[in-house]
Write a protein that holds these residues in place. Structure first.
Motif, mmCIF file in Angstrom:
data_model
loop_
_atom_site.group_PDB
_atom_site.id
_atom_site.type_symbol
_atom_site.label_atom_id
_atom_site.label_comp_id
_atom_site.label_asym_id
_atom_site.label_seq_id
_atom_site.Cartn_x
_atom_site.Cartn_y
_atom_site.Cartn_z
ATOM 1 N N GLU A 33 33.049 19.379 -2.307
ATOM 2 C CA GLU A 33 31.645 20.224 -2.397
ATOM 3 C C GLU A 33 30.562 19.365 -1.554
ATOM 4 O O GLU A 33 29.597 20.331 -1.196
ATOM 5 C CB GLU A 33 31.357 19.615 -3.847
ATOM 6 C CG GLU A 33 32.057 20.409 -5.119
ATOM 7 C CD GLU A 33 31.961 19.952 -6.313
ATOM 8 O OE1 GLU A 33 31.440 20.765 -7.083
ATOM 9 O OE2 GLU A 33 32.087 18.776 -6.425
ATOM 10 N N ALA B 212 30.497 24.476 0.098
ATOM 11 C CA ALA B 212 30.117 23.298 -0.128
ATOM 12 C C ALA B 212 29.044 22.892 0.768
ATOM 13 O O ALA B 212 28.692 23.765 1.761
ATOM 14 C CB ALA B 212 31.349 22.238 0.714
ATOM 15 N N SER C 100 25.733 11.704 -3.264
ATOM 16 C CA SER C 100 26.567 12.887 -3.641
ATOM 17 C C SER C 100 27.580 12.679 -4.791
ATOM 18 O O SER C 100 27.682 13.293 -5.662
ATOM 19 C CB SER C 100 26.994 13.711 -2.513
ATOM 20 O OG SER C 100 28.014 13.172 -1.979
ATOM 21 N N ALA D 221 29.249 15.044 -7.361
ATOM 22 C CA ALA D 221 30.115 16.021 -6.298
ATOM 23 C C ALA D 221 31.236 15.531 -5.824
ATOM 24 O O ALA D 221 31.305 14.306 -5.411
ATOM 25 C CB ALA D 221 28.938 16.440 -5.358
ATOM 26 N N THR E 63 33.272 14.558 -3.067
ATOM 27 C CA THR E 63 33.033 14.091 -1.633
ATOM 28 C C THR E 63 33.673 13.825 -0.506
ATOM 29 O O THR E 63 34.626 12.664 -0.939
ATOM 30 C CB THR E 63 31.669 13.021 -1.847
ATOM 31 O OG1 THR E 63 30.779 13.303 -2.844
ATOM 32 C CG2 THR E 63 30.899 12.661 -0.581
#
Lengths: 182, 392
Positions: B23, B51, B69, B74, B76
């Motif tokens: 993402e 993303a 993040s 998210a 990552t």
């Protein structure tokens, strides 16, 4: 396993032709590796790329020291680089040259088997560019049959899209014009 | 359905990060990692991957963004190499004790000086103790598979740790070879969506990464240490499930032709394949030689290694890293500690090879085995030896 070393100059597409051969071989269900001479790419400088093709899993990460096949994309390289370095006893050197077999043997001192084609002229006439990488693939096919023409054409279609046709034409012409010595 | 294709290993890794539905990808390009992040930025630009690609100003910023993040929940991914990884160093210790499951592929490369863009393991050995789970890939297929495995393990709530997949720069990153690329459906079946236990959320504010006063710092570090030790079970289980689904089996330690071997080579990363060819050659010549490959470097699989190599008479350990002034290379030191005063344990000889892109050939492995045999009879003066040094 067949091992190939390609000599070219940075920007001539040697790495691309190595990739195309490996991809074609893999598409045919074989095992293959293609890799550049690792390092910063310098346009115009002598560079090399390598291919391995095998029916069995390839379990080595060594560089190619003893090629079965050497392909030279640039006509000026044999006087600068020992293109036959490490070549296996029954190996073959495939040259882009306008010279005859006798002239090549005399000028570059090559005693191995040879395949010769004037790829500069073909590339200039068919592609309108002095880029000989796909042209020299025709010579490689003729001299060795390392992959099938169909698989190589498919790999070229995927890689080049709309400019694939011209490259295939150059390859076919080189295939027809390549002279393989005994 | 999975598809076998001829593909550059870097692109296959980018495909894995895409199939994993990454993402957020904060990344800074550095040779030889460049193709991985270039391809990911193309996937994001073309809309193939939904993303956020953050082209940060440095690797220090890349890892800082990754922390943010991941803390926000998210999935990552990032990638780095060498000097870039070193520039991340200050931040690398933070997501591990904060238990943020970032996945990073490191295309291993030498450290300056002299400047070298070529492969060895010095960059990652500097980061040995950052508290991330670390695996080493032997080939392109493994690089692809281990990247997916990394997301699965890192985000498992029993683990919650960041994870590095090491791939040899150039020798793997820049090679085209056959790799089976799994389909989106297959990857979705293996890798569930990331559901963090805690995340930064303005609606439910929590504090992450506060000061650890002396009354809690030891406990926080101890919790981290226990967590990475306990992660081994999940790592192995996730490999088992991968094998059940896709047929490729991975283990923390692998052996090759170790039956009755008196000398065993020990390797990590892509030189293992050349080492197998060397073992085949030596076996054909009647030598009792085997190979032990370490795939899981952190947490170190002590039990598995003892089981794999405990019966050898001699271990010839190859480090791709030269720590100046040290007793021996990091892998050698690890194994000496592991077998210290264990009755009947193998004699361990430590070799350093393949620095800064120097090729490790079949002949080199033969030389190492010969030397290890000789040293088993007459102990060498030094505890490690650098192989293949040109003296003229």
């Amino acid at each position: 396993m067949k091992e190939v070393r390609l000599h070219g100059r940075g920007g001539q597409g040697g790495v691309t032709s190595a990739e195309l051969v490996a991809i074609a071989a893999i598409d045919e269900g074989k095992y293959a590796q293609a890799f550049p001479s690792f390092g910063p790419e310098r346009r115009g400088a002598p560079v090399a790329a390598f291919i391995r093709v095998s029916d069995k899993v390839i379990r080595t990460r060594e560089k190619v020291y003893h090629p079965d096949i050497v392909v030279v994309l640039d006509h000026s390289l044999p006087s600068l680089v020992n293109v036959a370095e490490g070549l296996k006893e029954d190996g073959i050197v495939i040259l882009n040259t306008a010279l005859s077999e006798d002239e090549v043997r005399k000028e570059f001192g090559l005693t191995c088997r040879l395949a010769l084609v004037d790829a500069n002229t073909i590339a200039a006439e068919v592609l309108g560019l002095p880029i000989t990488n796909t042209t020299m693939l025709g010579a490689l096919l003729k001299a060795t049959g390392i992959v099938s023409k169909d698989a190589l054409e498919e790999a070229m279609d995927r890689r080049f899209g709309r400019i694939a046709e011209k490259n295939k034409t150059a390859m076919h012409r080189a295939f027809d014009e390549t002279v393989v010595t005994g | 359905m999975a598809k076998r294709v001829g593909i550059e290993v870097s692109i296959a890794i980018a495909e894995a990060a895409k199939l994993a539905r990454s993402e957020v990808i904060p990344a800074y390009p550095i040779t030889p990692q460049t193709h991985i992040v270039e391809h990911l930025s193309e996937f994001v630009a073309s809309g193939e991957l939904d993303a956020e690609f953050i082209p940060v100003e440095s690797e220090h910023a890349a890892m800082s963004c990754c922390c943010g993040s991941s803390a926000a929940g998210a999935r990552t991914f990032t990638s780095s190499s060498s000097q870039g990884l070193s520039l991340m160093s200050e931040i690398l210790y933070i997501p591990s004790t904060m238990r943020l499951p970032i996945v990073m592929v490191v295309a291993n490369r030498a450290l300056s000086a002299p400047i070298s863009i070529w492969n060895d393991h010095q960059d990652i050995m500097v980061q040995r103790d950052i508290g991330w789970i670390q695996t080493f890939a032997e080939n392109g297929q493994e690089a692809f598979d281990l990247t997916l495995h990394a997301f699965r393990v890192a985000e498992d709530r029993r683990v919650s740790l960041p994870m590095i997949v090491n791939i040899d720069g150039f020798t793997l990153s820049h090679v085209i070879e056959p790799i089976e690329i799994l389909s989106q459906e297959e990857v979705d079946g293996y890798l569930p969506p990331f559901k963090p236990r805690y995340k930064l959320d303005p609606k439910k504010p929590i504090t992450m990464g506060p000061v650890g006063i002396p009354e809690v710092y030891t406990e926080a570090k101890m919790a981290h240490s226990e967590a990475i030790k306990a992660s081994k079970r999940v790592i192995i289980k996730a490999w088992q499930e991968f094998a059940d689904m896709f047929g490729r089996q991975y283990n923390p330690v692998e052996t090759y032709r170790c039956e009755d071997a008196d000398v065993m080579l020990v390797t990590m990363g892509s030189i293992s394949e050349t080492a197998m060819t060397a073992v085949d050659k030596m076996r054909e010549a009647g030598q009792q030689v085997g190979l032990v490959r370490i795939r899981l470097w952190r947490p170190f699989p002590s039990q598995e290694f003892r089981r794999a190599a405990g019966k050898a008479k001699v271990l010839a350990v190859i480090d791709r890293c030269l720590p100046p002034g040290a007793v021996c290379g990091p892998v050698g030191a690890e194994l000496r500690s592991l077998f210290y005063k264990v009755p009947g344990s193998p004699k361990i000889f430590s070799f350093v090879a393949g620095l800064g892109g120097r090729d490790v050939t079949v002949e080199r492995f033969e030389e190492i085995v010969d030397k290890a045999r000789a040293y088993a009879k007459k102990r060498p003066r030094e505890l490690f030896e650098v192989i293949g040094v040109r003296e003229k």
